[in-house]
Design an enzyme around this catalytic site. Sequence first.
Site, PDB file in Angstrom:
ATOM      1  N   GLY A 132      36.839  47.649  38.468  1.00  0.00           N
ATOM      2  CA  GLY A 132      36.216  47.907  39.766  1.00  0.00           C
ATOM      3  C   GLY A 132      34.975  47.083  40.034  1.00  0.00           C
ATOM      4  N   LEU A 133      34.664  46.133  39.145  1.00  0.00           N
ATOM      5  CA  LEU A 133      33.476  45.295  39.354  1.00  0.00           C
ATOM      6  C   LEU A 133      33.850  43.874  39.743  1.00  0.00           C
ATOM      7  CD1 LEU A 133      31.323  46.556  36.344  1.00  0.00           C
ATOM      8  CD2 LEU A 133      31.303  47.376  38.702  1.00  0.00           C
ATOM      9  N   SER A 134      35.137  43.677  39.976  1.00  0.00           N
ATOM     10  CA  SER A 134      35.619  42.435  40.549  1.00  0.00           C
ATOM     11  C   SER A 134      35.460  41.202  39.663  1.00  0.00           C
ATOM     12  CB  SER A 134      34.924  42.197  41.882  1.00  0.00           C
ATOM     13  OG  SER A 134      35.834  41.604  42.719  1.00  0.00           O
ATOM     14  N   SER A 136      37.878  39.329  38.954  1.00  0.00           N
ATOM     15  CA  SER A 136      38.731  38.259  39.495  1.00  0.00           C
ATOM     16  C   SER A 136      37.970  37.421  40.514  1.00  0.00           C
ATOM     17  CB  SER A 136      40.006  38.838  40.099  1.00  0.00           C
ATOM     18  OG  SER A 136      39.730  39.706  41.179  1.00  0.00           O
ATOM     19  N   ASP A 180      34.992  41.373  47.837  1.00  0.00           N
ATOM     20  CA  ASP A 180      34.664  40.965  46.465  1.00  0.00           C
ATOM     21  C   ASP A 180      34.171  39.525  46.397  1.00  0.00           C
ATOM     22  OD1 ASP A 180      35.712  43.441  46.082  1.00  0.00           O
ATOM     23  OD2 ASP A 180      37.478  42.800  44.959  1.00  0.00           O
ATOM     24  N   TYR A 229      47.832  50.761  45.926  1.00  0.00           N
ATOM     25  CA  TYR A 229      46.923  50.077  46.857  1.00  0.00           C
ATOM     26  C   TYR A 229      47.680  49.661  48.125  1.00  0.00           C
ATOM     27  CZ  TYR A 229      43.656  46.424  48.484  1.00  0.00           C
ATOM     28  OH  TYR A 229      42.812  45.634  49.241  1.00  0.00           O
TER      29      TYR A 229
HETATM   30  P1  ADP Z   1      38.979  43.272  38.780  1.00  0.00           P
HETATM   31  O1  ADP Z   1      38.824  44.569  39.489  1.00  0.00           O
HETATM   32  O2  ADP Z   1      38.134  43.204  37.552  1.00  0.00           O
HETATM   33  O3  ADP Z   1      38.795  42.115  39.696  1.00  0.00           O
HETATM   34  P2  ADP Z   1      41.674  42.319  38.782  1.00  0.00           P
HETATM   35  O4  ADP Z   1      42.925  42.934  38.295  1.00  0.00           O
HETATM   36  O5  ADP Z   1      41.534  42.039  40.231  1.00  0.00           O
HETATM   37  O6  ADP Z   1      40.484  43.229  38.267  1.00  0.00           O
HETATM   38  O7  ADP Z   1      41.456  40.937  38.029  1.00  0.00           O
HETATM   39  C1  ADP Z   1      41.523  40.860  36.637  1.00  0.00           C
HETATM   40  C2  ADP Z   1      42.195  39.555  36.251  1.00  0.00           C
HETATM   41  O8  ADP Z   1      41.315  38.441  36.558  1.00  0.00           O
HETATM   42  C3  ADP Z   1      42.440  39.448  34.766  1.00  0.00           C
HETATM   43  O9  ADP Z   1      43.665  40.077  34.406  1.00  0.00           O
HETATM   44  C4  ADP Z   1      42.492  37.942  34.569  1.00  0.00           C
HETATM   45  O10 ADP Z   1      43.743  37.417  34.956  1.00  0.00           O
HETATM   46  C5  ADP Z   1      41.423  37.450  35.552  1.00  0.00           C
HETATM   47  N1  ADP Z   1      40.154  37.391  34.821  1.00  0.00           N
HETATM   48  C6  ADP Z   1      39.122  38.226  34.964  1.00  0.00           C
HETATM   49  N2  ADP Z   1      38.130  37.935  34.077  1.00  0.00           N
HETATM   50  C7  ADP Z   1      38.569  36.895  33.349  1.00  0.00           C
HETATM   51  C8  ADP Z   1      38.026  36.150  32.251  1.00  0.00           C
HETATM   52  N3  ADP Z   1      36.839  36.450  31.726  1.00  0.00           N
HETATM   53  N4  ADP Z   1      38.754  35.133  31.750  1.00  0.00           N
HETATM   54  C9  ADP Z   1      39.962  34.840  32.275  1.00  0.00           C
HETATM   55  N5  ADP Z   1      40.527  35.505  33.289  1.00  0.00           N
HETATM   56  C10 ADP Z   1      39.858  36.534  33.819  1.00  0.00           C
HETATM   57 MG    MG Z   2      39.906  41.857  41.479  1.00  0.00          MG
END
Ligand code: ADP
Ligand code: MG
Length: 393
Positions: A132-134, A136, A180, A229
């Site tokens: 939940g802290l984004s 991606s 985000d 979602y």
């Molecule tokens: P969030 O809510 O944290 O954004 P998401 O599911 O939208 O969760 O995104 C998570 C995805 O983003 C991970 O599964 C990976 O593919 C990519 N990602 C996030 N952080 C990293 C990282 N440190 N290194 C490589 N890929 C990452």
């Molecule tokens: Mg995300």
Amino acid sequence: MNNELIDRITDMFHKTFGKAPAHLVRAPGRVNLLGEHVDYNDGFVLPAAIDRATYIAFSPTSTSLSGLVAVDFNQQASFSPQTILSKTQADGSPLPEWAHYPAGVMWSLNENRLETRGMNAVFASNVPRGSGLSSSASVEMAFALAWQALSDWSLPPMQRALLGQRAENEYVGVNCGIMDQFASACGVENKLLLLDCRSLEWKTIPLPEDVSIVIADTTVRRKLTSGEYNKRRAACEEAVRLLQQDLPNIKSLRDVSMEDFNRLAKKLPEEVSKRARHVVEEIERSKQAEALLEIGDIQRFGEFMNQCHASLRDLYEVSSFELNAMASIAQSLNGCYGARLTGAGFGGCTANLVARKKAVEFTQELGLRYESETGLKPEIYITRASNGAELLT
Ligand code: ADP
Ligand code: MG
């Protein structure tokens, strides 16, 4: 902690590519304080960029090929504008899932006729994934800025955010709103950001100095939730379609007043009505929030956060046992103005506004009580509103 990360990727860059990186960028995660699940309903959101971020050490190469090392996955991938459409690497093998985010940014930039020079890059992040802290958006905004640093084009942060959102929507295939990427690109130290998701106008709002933002990670990760979602988004669209019979001029739930909604809600199927009520009421709360924060009424703002949590739990139904435990324990503690789940829900973190003087005590007490209620050891930390994506060297 951030310096440790920088040292790790710099060392790894040296080991992998035999010299020091030319540049370093960071792009933060974000916490949203109010306005949840309203960005895709043209509403208002109130996030802040946080002091956890994705860092990339990188140098340009002489070819169009980019070679990436994802330290957190202990994996490498390489791709170029010629291979991104097929989602493959230079050797023809499929791109690993994590590489879809940077490759998506390359794709989106290229689609907008912006050149992406080849780079060697090592990256790592201390934004927890899927909580939940984004994480991606922080990866996307870091790579957008990295490619900008190597090119002769330059975009305002909001434009990079929009290109990152397009990458996530169309290349990765996640139907996210703009919040985000916006927060990760446009964050301002010690400020909350107020974004109108329809006009994309935004401004900063100061957070009083005697208030801390505390993030509490339930350590339960959401999984298989994209279907849920998408169902929420579909329910909102369905509500608009049905309400248009009486309100022909509305384009989204943003256009529906509380008064009209209360009058017409009975015409909606029960589930659609619950989802839409959350959105209409949440947009109303976030509209009032600006004035509250301008006069420093953190007490009332915190009550809005609590109401938001209850609404996400009961009307939008995106909470979980652990998120409810974390929020309700926090709400009962001394010094806490407001606590609620942050992000899409189903797992991940809560956001808490706490009197600065009480913040340390609050994190300790919350940790102990959460553990005794759930048997899980949470991760709780005091964060600060930080700057958006930036070049560090
Ligand atoms: P969030 O809510 O944290 O954004 P998401 O599911 O939208 O969760 O995104 C998570 C995805 O983003 C991970 O599964 C990976 O593919 C990519 N990602 C996030 N952080 C990293 C990282 N440190 N290194 C490589 N890929 C990452
Ligand atoms: Mg995300």
